[in-house]
Write a protein that holds these residues in place. Structure first.
Motif, PDB file in Angstrom:
ATOM      1  N   ALA A 285       0.818  -1.219   0.000  1.00  0.00           N
ATOM      2  CA  ALA A 285       0.000   0.000   0.000  1.00  0.00           C
ATOM      3  C   ALA A 285       0.847   1.264   0.000  1.00  0.00           C
ATOM      4  N   GLU A 286       2.124   1.140   0.318  1.00  0.00           N
ATOM      5  CA  GLU A 286       3.014   2.306   0.278  1.00  0.00           C
ATOM      6  C   GLU A 286       3.058   2.900  -1.129  1.00  0.00           C
ATOM      7  N   LYS A 287       2.836   2.045  -2.131  1.00  0.00           N
ATOM      8  CA  LYS A 287       2.804   2.531  -3.516  1.00  0.00           C
ATOM      9  C   LYS A 287       1.628   3.484  -3.722  1.00  0.00           C
ATOM     10  N   LEU A 288       0.514   3.189  -3.036  1.00  0.00           N
ATOM     11  CA  LEU A 288      -0.660   4.055  -3.153  1.00  0.00           C
ATOM     12  C   LEU A 288      -0.460   5.368  -2.402  1.00  0.00           C
ATOM     13  N   VAL A 289       0.340   5.306  -1.343  1.00  0.00           N
ATOM     14  CA  VAL A 289       0.665   6.539  -0.616  1.00  0.00           C
ATOM     15  C   VAL A 289       1.512   7.439  -1.512  1.00  0.00           C
ATOM     16  N   LYS A 290       2.516   6.848  -2.142  1.00  0.00           N
ATOM     17  CA  LYS A 290       3.422   7.620  -2.999  1.00  0.00           C
ATOM     18  C   LYS A 290       2.705   8.225  -4.198  1.00  0.00           C
ATOM     19  N   SER A 291       1.704   7.502  -4.716  1.00  0.00           N
ATOM     20  CA  SER A 291       0.969   8.007  -5.882  1.00  0.00           C
ATOM     21  C   SER A 291      -0.163   8.945  -5.489  1.00  0.00           C
ATOM     22  N   GLY A 292      -0.375   9.130  -4.178  1.00  0.00           N
ATOM     23  CA  GLY A 292      -1.409  10.043  -3.705  1.00  0.00           C
ATOM     24  C   GLY A 292      -2.813   9.463  -3.715  1.00  0.00           C
ATOM     25  N   LYS A 293      -2.931   8.151  -3.920  1.00  0.00           N
ATOM     26  CA  LYS A 293      -4.266   7.532  -3.962  1.00  0.00           C
ATOM     27  C   LYS A 293      -4.834   7.296  -2.570  1.00  0.00           C
ATOM     28  N   ILE A 294      -3.956   7.209  -1.575  1.00  0.00           N
ATOM     29  CA  ILE A 294      -4.403   7.190  -0.178  1.00  0.00           C
ATOM     30  C   ILE A 294      -3.508   8.154   0.599  1.00  0.00           C
TER      31      ILE A 294
ATOM     32  N   THR B 217      -5.258 -15.185   3.930  1.00  0.00           N
ATOM     33  CA  THR B 217      -4.497 -16.054   3.027  1.00  0.00           C
ATOM     34  C   THR B 217      -5.309 -16.503   1.825  1.00  0.00           C
ATOM     35  N   THR B 218      -6.526 -16.953   2.045  1.00  0.00           N
ATOM     36  CA  THR B 218      -7.342 -17.443   0.936  1.00  0.00           C
ATOM     37  C   THR B 218      -8.247 -16.360   0.352  1.00  0.00           C
ATOM     38  N   LEU B 219      -8.353 -15.226   1.041  1.00  0.00           N
ATOM     39  CA  LEU B 219      -9.233 -14.145   0.582  1.00  0.00           C
ATOM     40  C   LEU B 219      -8.516 -13.136  -0.300  1.00  0.00           C
ATOM     41  N   ASP B 220      -7.232 -12.911  -0.037  1.00  0.00           N
ATOM     42  CA  ASP B 220      -6.499 -11.767  -0.567  1.00  0.00           C
ATOM     43  C   ASP B 220      -7.155 -10.504   0.001  1.00  0.00           C
ATOM     44  N   VAL B 221      -7.566  -9.551  -0.823  1.00  0.00           N
ATOM     45  CA  VAL B 221      -8.222  -8.340  -0.310  1.00  0.00           C
ATOM     46  C   VAL B 221      -9.673  -8.357  -0.783  1.00  0.00           C
ATOM     47  N   LEU B 222     -10.566  -8.574   0.152  1.00  0.00           N
ATOM     48  CA  LEU B 222     -11.983  -8.766  -0.160  1.00  0.00           C
ATOM     49  C   LEU B 222     -12.792  -7.566   0.341  1.00  0.00           C
ATOM     50  N   PRO B 223     -13.499  -6.865  -0.540  1.00  0.00           N
ATOM     51  CA  PRO B 223     -14.251  -5.683  -0.108  1.00  0.00           C
ATOM     52  C   PRO B 223     -15.493  -6.043   0.708  1.00  0.00           C
ATOM     53  N   VAL B 224     -15.751  -5.235   1.723  1.00  0.00           N
ATOM     54  CA  VAL B 224     -16.968  -5.357   2.525  1.00  0.00           C
ATOM     55  C   VAL B 224     -17.934  -4.273   2.064  1.00  0.00           C
ATOM     56  N   THR B 225     -19.155  -4.657   1.720  1.00  0.00           N
ATOM     57  CA  THR B 225     -20.117  -3.670   1.223  1.00  0.00           C
ATOM     58  C   THR B 225     -21.355  -3.546   2.096  1.00  0.00           C
ATOM     59  N   VAL B 226     -21.475  -4.437   3.101  1.00  0.00           N
ATOM     60  CA  VAL B 226     -22.629  -4.366   4.009  1.00  0.00           C
ATOM     61  C   VAL B 226     -22.168  -4.651   5.431  1.00  0.00           C
TER      62      VAL B 226
ATOM     63  N   GLY C 269     -19.808   2.468   2.045  1.00  0.00           N
ATOM     64  CA  GLY C 269     -19.264   3.161   0.885  1.00  0.00           C
ATOM     65  C   GLY C 269     -20.225   3.182  -0.280  1.00  0.00           C
ATOM     66  N   SER C 270     -19.734   2.789  -1.456  1.00  0.00           N
ATOM     67  CA  SER C 270     -20.562   2.798  -2.666  1.00  0.00           C
ATOM     68  C   SER C 270     -21.450   1.568  -2.778  1.00  0.00           C
ATOM     69  N   GLY C 271     -21.217   0.581  -1.919  1.00  0.00           N
ATOM     70  CA  GLY C 271     -21.997  -0.651  -1.996  1.00  0.00           C
ATOM     71  C   GLY C 271     -21.419  -1.667  -2.961  1.00  0.00           C
ATOM     72  N   SER C 272     -20.224  -1.385  -3.511  1.00  0.00           N
ATOM     73  CA  SER C 272     -19.528  -2.324  -4.392  1.00  0.00           C
ATOM     74  C   SER C 272     -18.029  -2.174  -4.147  1.00  0.00           C
ATOM     75  N   GLN C 273     -17.230  -2.961  -4.836  1.00  0.00           N
ATOM     76  CA  GLN C 273     -15.780  -2.916  -4.644  1.00  0.00           C
ATOM     77  C   GLN C 273     -15.246  -1.504  -4.863  1.00  0.00           C
ATOM     78  N   GLY C 274     -14.510  -1.007  -3.868  1.00  0.00           N
ATOM     79  CA  GLY C 274     -13.944   0.329  -3.973  1.00  0.00           C
ATOM     80  C   GLY C 274     -12.623   0.313  -4.735  1.00  0.00           C
ATOM     81  N   PRO C 275     -12.167   1.465  -5.206  1.00  0.00           N
ATOM     82  CA  PRO C 275     -10.930   1.537  -6.002  1.00  0.00           C
ATOM     83  C   PRO C 275      -9.683   1.109  -5.236  1.00  0.00           C
TER      84      PRO C 275
END
Length: 319
Positions: free
Chosen positions: A245-254, A278-287, A294-300
């Motif tokens: 996620a440090e890459k997203l910090v450097k690019s200004g996305k977070i 481990t088996t999920l990777d990064v799974l968005p929570v919408t409810v 948030g938007s109710g779907s996978q966020g950016p």
């Protein structure tokens, strides 16, 4: 006598005949007790008097193999070693030998994708709570098929709720032990409620973790936040995700990365909420508890972190 007194040969035959659907995913097992590998699911057993069985006295790791590469291999083994040390169990072999045996066991079944279930137990030797009754620590490795979530789960997100199961004491929460009764009850709770995950909460209302996965949020200020590591299991996938996620910090996305407490109010107001494992990777929570997040779907951010993580797996250790 109405109950059969079986010979060893008859008992082995019955073990071989036992079958149920889940066994179709069991590919191989290595055991230090036999010092060998078996591929017959019915023979994948451990001694009944191993402290692992009757006391939950052991530690474990679940490690993912993707396209022949073991993801976060060193990190998982180091956590296993640390968990064992914290409860006074000596590993039955060096980490290098463990790596070699793992590679041989995976190679024996010729698969490119698998989930490695690795256990180190106190060992057999009696049914008391006395750990010194055990003759020696043991290692059990089971190679199973890797079952991934459908892509729809990543696009539409999952539902979570607050758990009624009390959190573990911080000292025990940081040890990946085989005493997983609270975790089992949390999973039962989510299944019974018809939601994907429940999250336990401490007495101050701070969110901690799921049954086998970490929860993180992207707050209103754009910070990616995880709970303090002193009261949860230090998830290897979560830690790697935060490094990426440090890459997203450097690019200004977070805006940045934080480790701090967050509550139900923070979850409800978050831009994004994610479950990581481990088996999920990064799974968005919408409810959350029936309310949209948030938007109710996978966020950016969840989408990009998941892509970064899966790209990272391509550079993992080759079996």
């Amino acid at each position: 006598m109405s109950v059969a007194l079986l010979t060893a040969e008859q008992a082995r035959a019955k073990l071989a005949d036992k079958n149920y659907p889940a066994q179709q995913t069991y590919l191989a097992m290595y055991s230090t007790w036999w010092d060998g590998i078996v591929t017959e699911p019915g023979m994948m057993v451990v001694p009944i008097d191993d402290h692992l069985v009757h006391r939950g006295d052991g530690v474990f790791e679940a490690i993912k193999v993707v396209n022949g590469r073991v993801f976060l291999f060193e990190e998982h083994l180091r956590r296993l070693e640390n968990s064992a040390k914290l409860i006074g169990i000596s590993l039955p072999m060096s980490l290098d030998k463990m790596k070699s045996i793992i590679a041989e066991t995976v190679t024996a079944v010729g698969v490119k994708d698998a989930l490695l279930r690795l256990y180190v137990s106190r060992g057999p030797g009696g049914f008391t709570t006395n750990p010194y009754d055990s003759v020696s620590s043991q290692m059990y490795l089971v190679v199973t098929t890797l079952k991934l979530l459908p892509s729809e789960k990543y696009q539409q997100g999952v539902s979570i709720g607050k758990s009624s199961v009390p959190p573990k004491d911080p000292t025990l929460a940081r040890i990946k032990s085989c005493n997983y009764l609270p975790n089992v009850l949390m999973k039962k709770e989510s299944v019974d409620r018809g939601i994907d995950f429940t999250i336990n909460v401490d007495e101050q209302g701070n969110f901690l973790e799921g049954s086998t996965e970490n929860i993180v949020i992207l707050d209103q200020d754009g910070f990616l936040v995880r709970p303090p590591l002193h009261q949860i299991l230090k998830g290897t996938t979560m830690i790697r995700t935060f490094e990426l996620a440090e890459k997203l910090v450097k690019s200004g996305k977070i805006s940045g990365i934080q480790e701090r407490n967050f509550t139900e109010a923070d979850v409800k107001s978050a831009k994004e909420v994610m479950m990581i494992g481990t088996t999920l990777d990064v799974l968005p929570v919408t409810v959350y508890e029936g309310s949209k997040i948030g938007s109710g779907s996978q966020g950016p951010v969840a989408k990009e972190l998941n892509e970064l993580l899966r790209e990272d797996m391509k550079n993992a250790v080759l079996i």
